[in-house]
Design a protein around this motif. Structure first.
Motif, PDB file in Angstrom:
ATOM      1  N   UNK A 153       0.909  -1.185  -0.008  1.00 40.65           N
ATOM      2  CA  UNK A 153      -0.006   0.069   0.001  1.00 40.65           C
ATOM      3  C   UNK A 153       1.016   1.444   0.022  1.00 40.65           C
ATOM      4  N   UNK A 154       2.147   0.973   0.345  1.00 40.34           N
ATOM      5  CA  UNK A 154       3.004   2.458   0.307  1.00 40.34           C
ATOM      6  C   UNK A 154       4.263   1.932  -0.131  1.00 40.34           C
ATOM      7  N   UNK A 155       4.412   2.304  -1.695  1.00 39.64           N
ATOM      8  CA  UNK A 155       5.729   2.191  -2.353  1.00 39.64           C
ATOM      9  C   UNK A 155       6.705   2.857  -1.759  1.00 39.64           C
ATOM     10  N   UNK A 156       7.907   2.302  -2.064  1.00 40.54           N
ATOM     11  CA  UNK A 156       9.239   2.903  -1.410  1.00 40.54           C
ATOM     12  C   UNK A 156       9.780   3.519  -2.595  1.00 40.54           C
ATOM     13  N   UNK A 157      10.061   4.890  -2.665  1.00 37.47           N
ATOM     14  CA  UNK A 157      10.402   5.416  -3.583  1.00 37.47           C
ATOM     15  C   UNK A 157      11.958   6.308  -3.259  1.00 37.47           C
ATOM     16  N   UNK A 158      12.922   6.242  -4.149  1.00 29.85           N
ATOM     17  CA  UNK A 158      14.117   6.917  -3.851  1.00 29.85           C
ATOM     18  C   UNK A 158      14.378   7.666  -5.055  1.00 29.85           C
ATOM     19  N   UNK A 159      14.734   8.646  -5.088  1.00 35.41           N
ATOM     20  CA  UNK A 159      14.939   9.802  -6.097  1.00 35.41           C
ATOM     21  C   UNK A 159      16.399  10.273  -6.179  1.00 35.41           C
ATOM     22  N   UNK A 160      16.799  10.339  -7.525  1.00 32.36           N
ATOM     23  CA  UNK A 160      18.332  10.441  -7.610  1.00 32.36           C
ATOM     24  C   UNK A 160      18.370  11.098  -9.019  1.00 32.36           C
ATOM     25  N   UNK A 161      19.038  12.419  -9.014  1.00 33.59           N
ATOM     26  CA  UNK A 161      19.457  13.112 -10.052  1.00 33.59           C
ATOM     27  C   UNK A 161      18.587  12.673 -11.532  1.00 33.59           C
ATOM     28  N   UNK A 162      17.220  13.055 -11.339  1.00 30.71           N
ATOM     29  CA  UNK A 162      16.404  12.992 -12.596  1.00 30.71           C
ATOM     30  C   UNK A 162      15.807  11.620 -12.642  1.00 30.71           C
ATOM     31  N   UNK A 163      16.054  10.600 -12.089  1.00 28.73           N
ATOM     32  CA  UNK A 163      15.330   9.518 -11.904  1.00 28.73           C
ATOM     33  C   UNK A 163      14.532   9.115 -10.589  1.00 28.73           C
ATOM     34  N   UNK A 164      13.770   8.047 -10.823  1.00 33.91           N
ATOM     35  CA  UNK A 164      12.864   7.596  -9.492  1.00 33.91           C
ATOM     36  C   UNK A 164      12.989   6.084  -9.437  1.00 33.91           C
ATOM     37  N   UNK A 165      13.314   5.469  -8.333  1.00 32.75           N
ATOM     38  CA  UNK A 165      13.398   4.008  -8.195  1.00 32.75           C
ATOM     39  C   UNK A 165      12.212   3.657  -7.111  1.00 32.75           C
ATOM     40  N   UNK A 166      11.211   2.943  -7.799  1.00 29.40           N
ATOM     41  CA  UNK A 166      10.240   2.445  -6.791  1.00 29.40           C
ATOM     42  C   UNK A 166      10.083   1.076  -6.622  1.00 29.40           C
ATOM     43  N   UNK A 206      20.437  -4.907 -14.202  1.00 25.33           N
ATOM     44  CA  UNK A 206      20.948  -3.480 -13.951  1.00 25.33           C
ATOM     45  C   UNK A 206      20.922  -2.530 -14.853  1.00 25.33           C
ATOM     46  N   UNK A 207      20.524  -1.265 -14.452  1.00 24.87           N
ATOM     47  CA  UNK A 207      20.215  -0.361 -15.534  1.00 24.87           C
ATOM     48  C   UNK A 207      21.235   1.125 -14.931  1.00 24.87           C
ATOM     49  N   UNK A 208      21.704   1.741 -16.067  1.00 22.61           N
ATOM     50  CA  UNK A 208      22.614   2.650 -15.930  1.00 22.61           C
ATOM     51  C   UNK A 208      21.871   3.937 -16.626  1.00 22.61           C
ATOM     52  N   UNK A 209      21.597   5.029 -15.891  1.00 26.29           N
ATOM     53  CA  UNK A 209      21.160   6.139 -16.543  1.00 26.29           C
ATOM     54  C   UNK A 209      22.119   7.388 -16.650  1.00 26.29           C
ATOM     55  N   UNK A 210      22.191   7.820 -17.792  1.00 28.76           N
ATOM     56  CA  UNK A 210      23.196   8.831 -18.093  1.00 28.76           C
ATOM     57  C   UNK A 210      22.441  10.169 -18.089  1.00 28.76           C
ATOM     58  N   UNK A 211      23.072  11.019 -17.171  1.00 30.16           N
ATOM     59  CA  UNK A 211      22.617  12.375 -17.111  1.00 30.16           C
ATOM     60  C   UNK A 211      22.444  13.056 -18.100  1.00 30.16           C
ATOM     61  N   UNK A 212      23.442  13.277 -18.953  1.00 30.24           N
ATOM     62  CA  UNK A 212      23.458  14.302 -20.084  1.00 30.24           C
ATOM     63  C   UNK A 212      22.685  13.944 -21.237  1.00 30.24           C
ATOM     64  N   UNK A 213      22.795  12.694 -21.682  1.00 30.34           N
ATOM     65  CA  UNK A 213      21.738  12.151 -22.559  1.00 30.34           C
ATOM     66  C   UNK A 213      20.527  11.753 -22.227  1.00 30.34           C
ATOM     67  N   UNK A 214      20.256  11.483 -21.036  1.00 30.86           N
ATOM     68  CA  UNK A 214      19.061  10.963 -20.298  1.00 30.86           C
ATOM     69  C   UNK A 214      18.451   9.769 -20.894  1.00 30.86           C
TER      70      UNK A 214
END
Length: 304
Positions: A153-166, A206-214
């Motif tokens: 009922x309560x997802x756990x959400x972490x925000x880091x530099x433009x992305x969200x991990x839920x 694993x997923x890697x998110x590149x900030x410059x190219x999004x």
């Protein structure tokens, strides 16, 4: 939070003058507003989605196309429907932001009030509001391993530099720096998203998110490699030389060069202790496999 305080924060957000601390409060409050009133305000999820689309056309010119889209859209929904209709205004107690920073040379373990455990790496910090009664939101800088207590009922959400991990309840590692965010899953299912795309990850992905190219880059990998940083002894079972190369890059800041890319798939099982020297690791691999690893003068390891 009062209606006036909410409107003030939203106005500052849209003008780009909001502080980091105010962003945390606004985001947590917005999530609470939509989650607690969606049954009485929206007839169904389709209606909720359609309203978001309509509002997007009105706010997209005011803000940059980044991860703040969701907050601006949902907050605008709140205003469209009339903020005074939300019963929690004037009843919500003041929210306080807690910051946990690890400035030492040791690993730091944090236990959250919902039963979740967070292991903070050196030079890392975590921010969250003072209650998990309705939302579980955190901001992370640096690196941390999360072992999340399940609550559907309560997802756990972490925000880091433009992305969200839920997540609902799982374990995973997040690494952030100036150029990227990397999420590696140990157990359970994890959703990683920005304003345009969402990716679901299973264990050993694993997923890697590149900030410059999004952009997102996904791959299969052994999660053992990326949670080794907080363990005293790491038993890496049935991993590849490519996995061990990732371990070395991640924990020793040392590049590994393969003379032939086919050498990356050479399998092995190896035990590595925390703070074990590179020379010792190289000697072990040379002994248990047919590979020949050499540490060069430029602190680069050659594999052939």
């Amino acid at each position: 939070m009062t209606e006036k305080e909410f409107k003030t924060l939203l106005d500052k957000f849209l003008k780009g003058t909001i502080t980091k601390e105010e962003e945390v409060l606004l985001n947590a409050f917005e999530e609470k507003a939509v989650n607690e009133t969606k049954e009485s305000v929206f007839n169904n999820d389709i209606e909720k989605r359609d309203i978001k689309k309509e509002i997007l056309s009105g706010v997209k010119k005011q803000i940059k196309p980044n991860y703040y889209f969701k907050l601006a859209i949902a907050a605008s929904i709140t205003l469209l429907l009339g903020v005074s209709s939300f019963f929690f205004f004037n009843k919500e107690k003041d929210l306080e932001i807690f910051t946990v920073a690890n400035t030492s040379n040791q690993i730091k373990t944090v236990y959250l009030e919902d039963g979740s455990k967070v292991v903070l790496n050196k030079n890392s910090s975590l921010r969250y509001i003072n209650t998990f009664n309705n939302t579980r939101h955190l901001d992370l800088k640096g690196e941390a391993f999360f072992d999340v207590k399940r609550n559907e009922k309560k997802p756990f959400i972490i925000k880091t530099k433009g992305i969200k991990t839920k997540v609902l309840g799982t374990s995973f590692n997040i690494l952030t720096n100036d150029s990227l965010v990397s999420v590696t899953v140990a157990t359970g299912l994890v959703e990683v998203s920005n304003a345009k795309k969402a990716i679901l990850l299973n264990p050993n992905q694993q997923v890697t998110y590149k900030n410059t190219s999004q952009t997102f880059i996904s791959k299969n990998t052994s999660h053992q490699i990326f949670i080794a940083w907080f363990k005293d002894v790491n038993h890496l079972e049935n991993v590849s030389m490519g996995d061990v190369a990732s371990f070395i890059r991640h924990n020793y800041n040392t590049e590994v060069e393969f003379i032939n890319t086919s050498l990356k798939i050479v399998p092995m099982s190896i035990t590595i202790n925390r703070n074990e020297s590179l020379k010792s690791i190289i000697d072990k691999i040379n002994y248990i496999t047919d590979l020949k690893l050499t540490l060069k003068e430029d602190n680069m390891i050659e594999v052939k």
